[in-house]
Design a protein around this motif. Structure first.
Motif, PDB file in Angstrom:
ATOM      1  N   GLU A 113     -33.300 -19.944 -49.002  1.00 29.72           N
ATOM      2  CA  GLU A 113     -33.421 -19.387 -47.657  1.00 29.72           C
ATOM      3  C   GLU A 113     -34.487 -18.290 -47.603  1.00 29.72           C
ATOM      4  O   GLU A 113     -35.232 -18.173 -46.620  1.00 29.72           O
ATOM      5  N   VAL A 114     -34.567 -17.507 -48.654  1.00 28.56           N
ATOM      6  CA  VAL A 114     -35.583 -16.449 -48.698  1.00 28.56           C
ATOM      7  C   VAL A 114     -36.977 -17.054 -48.700  1.00 28.56           C
ATOM      8  O   VAL A 114     -37.879 -16.597 -47.985  1.00 28.56           O
ATOM      9  N   VAL A 115     -37.157 -18.107 -49.518  1.00 28.39           N
ATOM     10  CA  VAL A 115     -38.460 -18.781 -49.572  1.00 28.39           C
ATOM     11  C   VAL A 115     -38.813 -19.354 -48.205  1.00 28.39           C
ATOM     12  O   VAL A 115     -39.951 -19.228 -47.720  1.00 28.39           O
ATOM     13  N   TYR A 116     -37.833 -20.000 -47.557  1.00 28.64           N
ATOM     14  CA  TYR A 116     -38.064 -20.590 -46.236  1.00 28.64           C
ATOM     15  C   TYR A 116     -38.432 -19.509 -45.222  1.00 28.64           C
ATOM     16  O   TYR A 116     -39.362 -19.671 -44.422  1.00 28.64           O
ATOM     17  N   TYR A 117     -37.734 -18.389 -45.282  1.00 31.27           N
ATOM     18  CA  TYR A 117     -37.973 -17.288 -44.335  1.00 31.27           C
ATOM     19  C   TYR A 117     -39.362 -16.692 -44.541  1.00 31.27           C
ATOM     20  O   TYR A 117     -40.087 -16.419 -43.585  1.00 31.27           O
ATOM     21  N   ILE A 118     -39.728 -16.516 -45.807  1.00 34.28           N
ATOM     22  CA  ILE A 118     -41.031 -15.928 -46.124  1.00 34.28           C
ATOM     23  C   ILE A 118     -42.155 -16.877 -45.730  1.00 34.28           C
ATOM     24  O   ILE A 118     -43.208 -16.446 -45.250  1.00 34.28           O
ATOM     25  N   GLU A 119     -41.925 -18.184 -45.902  1.00 29.78           N
ATOM     26  CA  GLU A 119     -42.940 -19.167 -45.502  1.00 29.78           C
ATOM     27  C   GLU A 119     -43.199 -19.111 -44.005  1.00 29.78           C
ATOM     28  O   GLU A 119     -44.328 -19.298 -43.544  1.00 29.78           O
ATOM     29  N   LYS A 120     -42.140 -18.850 -43.235  1.00 32.20           N
ATOM     30  CA  LYS A 120     -42.311 -18.745 -41.778  1.00 32.20           C
ATOM     31  C   LYS A 120     -43.166 -17.541 -41.396  1.00 32.20           C
ATOM     32  O   LYS A 120     -43.800 -17.530 -40.342  1.00 32.20           O
ATOM     33  N   LEU A 121     -43.180 -16.537 -42.265  1.00 33.58           N
ATOM     34  CA  LEU A 121     -43.958 -15.335 -41.999  1.00 33.58           C
ATOM     35  C   LEU A 121     -45.357 -15.399 -42.621  1.00 33.58           C
ATOM     36  O   LEU A 121     -46.143 -14.465 -42.447  1.00 33.58           O
ATOM     37  N   ASP A 122     -45.645 -16.468 -43.336  1.00 38.11           N
ATOM     38  CA  ASP A 122     -46.947 -16.579 -44.011  1.00 38.11           C
ATOM     39  C   ASP A 122     -48.070 -16.686 -42.978  1.00 38.11           C
ATOM     40  O   ASP A 122     -47.966 -17.431 -41.999  1.00 38.11           O
ATOM     41  N   ILE A 123     -49.153 -15.932 -43.183  1.00 37.92           N
ATOM     42  CA  ILE A 123     -50.266 -15.914 -42.218  1.00 37.92           C
ATOM     43  C   ILE A 123     -51.574 -16.429 -42.834  1.00 37.92           C
ATOM     44  O   ILE A 123     -52.647 -16.212 -42.278  1.00 37.92           O
ATOM     45  N   ASN A 124     -51.487 -17.111 -43.970  1.00 35.87           N
ATOM     46  CA  ASN A 124     -52.709 -17.609 -44.607  1.00 35.87           C
ATOM     47  C   ASN A 124     -53.466 -18.580 -43.707  1.00 35.87           C
ATOM     48  O   ASN A 124     -54.698 -18.532 -43.621  1.00 35.87           O
ATOM     49  N   MET A 184     -59.937 -17.100 -31.109  1.00 29.66           N
ATOM     50  CA  MET A 184     -59.728 -15.944 -31.989  1.00 29.66           C
ATOM     51  C   MET A 184     -58.479 -15.166 -31.553  1.00 29.66           C
ATOM     52  O   MET A 184     -57.686 -14.716 -32.377  1.00 29.66           O
ATOM     53  N   GLY A 185     -58.320 -15.016 -30.249  1.00 30.89           N
ATOM     54  CA  GLY A 185     -57.177 -14.292 -29.726  1.00 30.89           C
ATOM     55  C   GLY A 185     -55.860 -14.955 -30.083  1.00 30.89           C
ATOM     56  O   GLY A 185     -54.865 -14.268 -30.396  1.00 30.89           O
ATOM     57  N   ARG A 186     -55.829 -16.291 -30.051  1.00 30.36           N
ATOM     58  CA  ARG A 186     -54.598 -17.004 -30.399  1.00 30.36           C
ATOM     59  C   ARG A 186     -54.181 -16.725 -31.843  1.00 30.36           C
ATOM     60  O   ARG A 186     -53.004 -16.490 -32.135  1.00 30.36           O
ATOM     61  N   GLU A 187     -55.162 -16.760 -32.746  1.00 29.01           N
ATOM     62  CA  GLU A 187     -54.843 -16.530 -34.162  1.00 29.01           C
ATOM     63  C   GLU A 187     -54.394 -15.088 -34.392  1.00 29.01           C
ATOM     64  O   GLU A 187     -53.449 -14.841 -35.154  1.00 29.01           O
ATOM     65  N   ILE A 188     -55.056 -14.145 -33.738  1.00 24.92           N
ATOM     66  CA  ILE A 188     -54.679 -12.737 -33.917  1.00 24.92           C
ATOM     67  C   ILE A 188     -53.278 -12.488 -33.361  1.00 24.92           C
ATOM     68  O   ILE A 188     -52.465 -11.777 -33.968  1.00 24.92           O
ATOM     69  N   ASN A 189     -52.962 -13.100 -32.224  1.00 27.38           N
ATOM     70  CA  ASN A 189     -51.625 -12.940 -31.646  1.00 27.38           C
ATOM     71  C   ASN A 189     -50.552 -13.508 -32.571  1.00 27.38           C
ATOM     72  O   ASN A 189     -49.473 -12.921 -32.724  1.00 27.38           O
ATOM     73  N   THR A 190     -50.839 -14.670 -33.163  1.00 33.79           N
ATOM     74  CA  THR A 190     -49.872 -15.280 -34.083  1.00 33.79           C
ATOM     75  C   THR A 190     -49.667 -14.400 -35.311  1.00 33.79           C
ATOM     76  O   THR A 190     -48.534 -14.230 -35.782  1.00 33.79           O
ATOM     77  N   MET A 191     -50.760 -13.832 -35.831  1.00 36.69           N
ATOM     78  CA  MET A 191     -50.639 -12.914 -36.966  1.00 36.69           C
ATOM     79  C   MET A 191     -49.776 -11.720 -36.601  1.00 36.69           C
ATOM     80  O   MET A 191     -48.969 -11.249 -37.408  1.00 36.69           O
ATOM     81  N   GLY A 192     -49.921 -11.232 -35.380  1.00 35.30           N
ATOM     82  CA  GLY A 192     -49.114 -10.102 -34.940  1.00 35.30           C
ATOM     83  C   GLY A 192     -47.643 -10.441 -34.858  1.00 35.30           C
ATOM     84  O   GLY A 192     -46.785  -9.642 -35.245  1.00 35.30           O
ATOM     85  N   SER A 193     -47.338 -11.646 -34.347  1.00 37.52           N
ATOM     86  CA  SER A 193     -45.925 -12.036 -34.223  1.00 37.52           C
ATOM     87  C   SER A 193     -45.275 -12.286 -35.580  1.00 37.52           C
ATOM     88  O   SER A 193     -44.053 -12.175 -35.712  1.00 37.52           O
ATOM     89  N   LYS A 194     -46.089 -12.619 -36.585  1.00 37.69           N
ATOM     90  CA  LYS A 194     -45.559 -12.885 -37.920  1.00 37.69           C
ATOM     91  C   LYS A 194     -45.613 -11.682 -38.851  1.00 37.69           C
ATOM     92  O   LYS A 194     -45.067 -11.727 -39.952  1.00 37.69           O
ATOM     93  N   SER A 195     -46.289 -10.637 -38.434  1.00 36.06           N
ATOM     94  CA  SER A 195     -46.571  -9.547 -39.378  1.00 36.06           C
ATOM     95  C   SER A 195     -45.307  -8.894 -39.919  1.00 36.06           C
ATOM     96  O   SER A 195     -45.161  -8.698 -41.117  1.00 36.06           O
ATOM     97  N   ASN A 196     -44.366  -8.521 -39.033  1.00 38.86           N
ATOM     98  CA  ASN A 196     -43.086  -7.955 -39.486  1.00 38.86           C
ATOM     99  C   ASN A 196     -43.295  -6.764 -40.422  1.00 38.86           C
ATOM    100  O   ASN A 196     -42.535  -6.559 -41.373  1.00 38.86           O
ATOM    101  N   HIS A 197     -44.361  -5.992 -40.155  1.00 43.41           N
ATOM    102  CA  HIS A 197     -44.684  -4.841 -40.992  1.00 43.41           C
ATOM    103  C   HIS A 197     -45.466  -3.863 -40.120  1.00 43.41           C
ATOM    104  O   HIS A 197     -46.440  -4.234 -39.471  1.00 43.41           O
TER     105      HIS A 197
END
Length: 286
Positions: A203-214, A248-261
């Motif tokens: 579950e931790v791996v799955y959760y972290i993968e959802k937050l991955d921004i690569n 560019m804006g779409r990618e930056i917004n997605t990074m923001g929603s996944k950042s969790n930091h």
């Protein structure tokens, strides 16, 4: 190379009896919006003026003004003597003691006091005017080019800033994973329940993968590269740059929603700020 839609061009020529000046101003617009102001004697040439500008100015709200200054003794306007006399007579009936000079001053300002004789446009003269018009168009295009170079430098600086912020985000990714794991463990401890360690690890791996921004970083890098490449192309690229900025804006917004930091989110805000400034200036690109 990019061109600005904002510009100003001016050119003039001295003919034997008159001086012709052409001024062209332009602002940003989705399409080519032409406005032409010609002296009364040249109204029949408006379509030709529009064609000259439409062939060389692709987009923008463009205003072209042609001014004629008579420098010789020639004039197409003469006093309409019967009308002026009639005005003076009427005013004298109203004010019998009026000064004749003052009556004359008032009469020549009244409607129809001047009679303008319509003359055919001299072709040689018009050819000279067309040359001046083309020179004014050339001057405004040069102005647009210079403004475009300034905008290009500004775009490059902001693109580099976004790259720098994205690189800085990478330094917080490992910290974020550790923080996420610690938070999950703390929450489970508070629940005081027994867990399956194997399932927990999955579950931790799955959760972290959802937050991955690569993926977002790769796509954003490609968009940044394409933006610079499009700027350097010879075609007029204002609309295309606008589309790239949206992506560019779409990618930056997605990074923001996944950042969790918190630190990553601060960097995302800075990236958004740079992008908004890019979007504002893209509206001025031809």
């Amino acid at each position: 190379m990019i061109y600005s839609m904002t510009g100003f061009g001016k050119a003039s020529v001295q003919l034997p009896l008159k001086k012709i000046t052409v001024e062209i101003k332009s602002l940003n617009s989705k399409n080519l919006d032409l406005s032409v102001r010609l002296p009364q004697g040249y109204k029949e040439k408006e379509l030709e003026v529009r064609n000259v500008m439409a062939q060389q100015l692709e987009r923008g709200k463009v205003e072209c003004s042609v001014y004629v200054e008579v420098t010789g003794e020639e004039t197409s306007a003469t006093l309409n003597a019967p009308i002026v006399k009639a005005y003076i007579a009427q005013m004298r009936n109203i004010i019998p003691d009026a000064d004749p000079t003052e009556l004359m001053k008032m009469a020549v300002r009244m409607p129809d006091a001047l009679k303008v004789e319509r003359c055919e446009v001299d072709e040689e003269e018009w050819n000279e005017i067309v040359k001046v018009l083309n020179q004014a168009v050339k001057n405004i295009n040069e102005f647009r080019k210079q403004e475009g170079e300034k905008l290009g430098n500004d775009f490059t600086e902001r693109i580099n800033n976004i790259r720098s912020y994205m690189k800085e985000i990478t330094t917080y990714e490992n910290d974020r994973i550790v923080t996420v794991k610690e938070r999950l463990q703390q929450n489970l401890k508070e629940l005081e329940v027994t867990i399956d360690e194997s399932r927990y690890a999955q579950e931790v791996v799955y959760y972290i993968e959802k937050l991955d921004i690569n993926e977002e970083k790769v796509r954003l890098t490609n968009h940044l590269d394409y933006f610079i490449e499009t700027m350097d192309a010879h075609e007029q690229s204002g609309r295309k740059l606008g589309f790239i900025a949206q992506e560019m804006g779409r990618e930056i917004n997605t990074m923001g929603s996944k950042s969790n930091h918190s630190e990553m989110q601060k960097l995302v805000v800075k990236m958004k700020d740079e992008l908004e400034k890019i979007k504002e200036q893209v509206l001025n690109i031809l």
